[in-house]
Design an enzyme around this catalytic site. Sequence first.
Site, mmCIF file in Angstrom:
data_model
loop_
_atom_site.group_PDB
_atom_site.id
_atom_site.type_symbol
_atom_site.label_atom_id
_atom_site.label_comp_id
_atom_site.label_asym_id
_atom_site.label_seq_id
_atom_site.Cartn_x
_atom_site.Cartn_y
_atom_site.Cartn_z
ATOM 1 C CE LYS A 36 -4.003 -2.123 2.278
ATOM 2 N NZ LYS A 36 -5.006 -1.928 3.366
ATOM 3 C CE1 TYR A 72 -9.343 -2.834 0.142
ATOM 4 C CE2 TYR A 72 -8.494 -0.955 -1.086
ATOM 5 C CZ TYR A 72 -8.290 -2.033 -0.233
ATOM 6 O OH TYR A 72 -7.024 -2.301 0.233
HETATM 7 P P1 ADP Z 1 -7.984 -6.580 5.680
HETATM 8 O O1 ADP Z 1 -7.155 -5.644 4.814
HETATM 9 O O2 ADP Z 1 -7.214 -7.055 6.871
HETATM 10 O O3 ADP Z 1 -8.607 -7.707 4.886
HETATM 11 P P2 ADP Z 1 -10.620 -5.342 5.710
HETATM 12 O O4 ADP Z 1 -10.910 -6.111 4.468
HETATM 13 O O5 ADP Z 1 -11.596 -5.473 6.846
HETATM 14 O O6 ADP Z 1 -9.178 -5.708 6.291
HETATM 15 O O7 ADP Z 1 -10.509 -3.785 5.380
HETATM 16 C C1 ADP Z 1 -9.874 -3.357 4.198
HETATM 17 C C2 ADP Z 1 -8.959 -2.204 4.521
HETATM 18 O O8 ADP Z 1 -9.755 -1.086 4.928
HETATM 19 C C3 ADP Z 1 -7.999 -2.426 5.695
HETATM 20 O O9 ADP Z 1 -6.825 -3.122 5.333
HETATM 21 C C4 ADP Z 1 -7.705 -1.004 6.136
HETATM 22 O O10 ADP Z 1 -6.742 -0.390 5.298
HETATM 23 C C5 ADP Z 1 -9.049 -0.332 5.918
HETATM 24 N N1 ADP Z 1 -9.835 -0.339 7.157
HETATM 25 C C6 ADP Z 1 -10.572 -1.369 7.654
HETATM 26 N N2 ADP Z 1 -11.163 -1.029 8.801
HETATM 27 C C7 ADP Z 1 -10.815 0.246 9.055
HETATM 28 C C8 ADP Z 1 -11.108 1.183 10.088
HETATM 29 N N3 ADP Z 1 -11.900 0.856 11.118
HETATM 30 N N4 ADP Z 1 -10.551 2.424 10.001
HETATM 31 C C9 ADP Z 1 -9.765 2.773 8.956
HETATM 32 N N5 ADP Z 1 -9.455 1.940 7.946
HETATM 33 C C10 ADP Z 1 -9.953 0.698 7.986
#
Ligand code: ADP
Length: 140
Positions: free
Chosen positions: A11, A51
């Site tokens: 990232k 996303y």
């Molecule tokens: P991961 O990347 O571990 O699979 P998620 O799919 O739940 O996590 O979320 C995607 C991305 O969104 C995370 O890697 C992070 O960059 C961001 N993110 C998730 N939850 C939060 C939060 N509560 N606050 C800020 N950014 C977040």
Amino acid sequence: MATERTLSIVKPDGVQNGHIGHVISHFESNGIGIRAMKMVRLTQAQAEGFYAEHKGRGFFGELIEFMTSGPVVLLMLEGDDVIAKNRVLMGATDPAQADAGTLRKLYAESKGRNTVHGSDSPASAARELHYFFSECFEIV
Ligand code: ADP
Ligand code: MG
């Protein structure tokens, strides 16, 4: 154990903080191969499409702003059980919760700026690899 492929992304914070090499080295030293790689700056539309599952969540705007704030490195990883293995090597989403020695514990600054992305299932690995590497599927 089946040979699988998955998507990893270094990232914008990982690129800005000089950790591209550390991340790649971490994968290679854990028996994971790099099968395709490119450095790009995502457009707003590309980041939102990638996303899409998070659209409507409170952090979505912040996530898209961050992911388009600078270049990222897209990696196609290959290895035995690599989808789950990559998730273990990454560590928890929030670096404060991540296990010692994981990429996010080593390099991430916060839950948002957490250095790496990794596909979370075979279905998301297939979707995400096609999203960024469709042109490579003939050659790898
Ligand atoms: P991961 O990347 O571990 O699979 P998620 O799919 O739940 O996590 O979320 C995607 C991305 O969104 C995370 O890697 C992070 O960059 C961001 N993110 C998730 N939850 C939060 C939060 N509560 N606050 C800020 N950014 C977040
Ligand atoms: Mg996820």
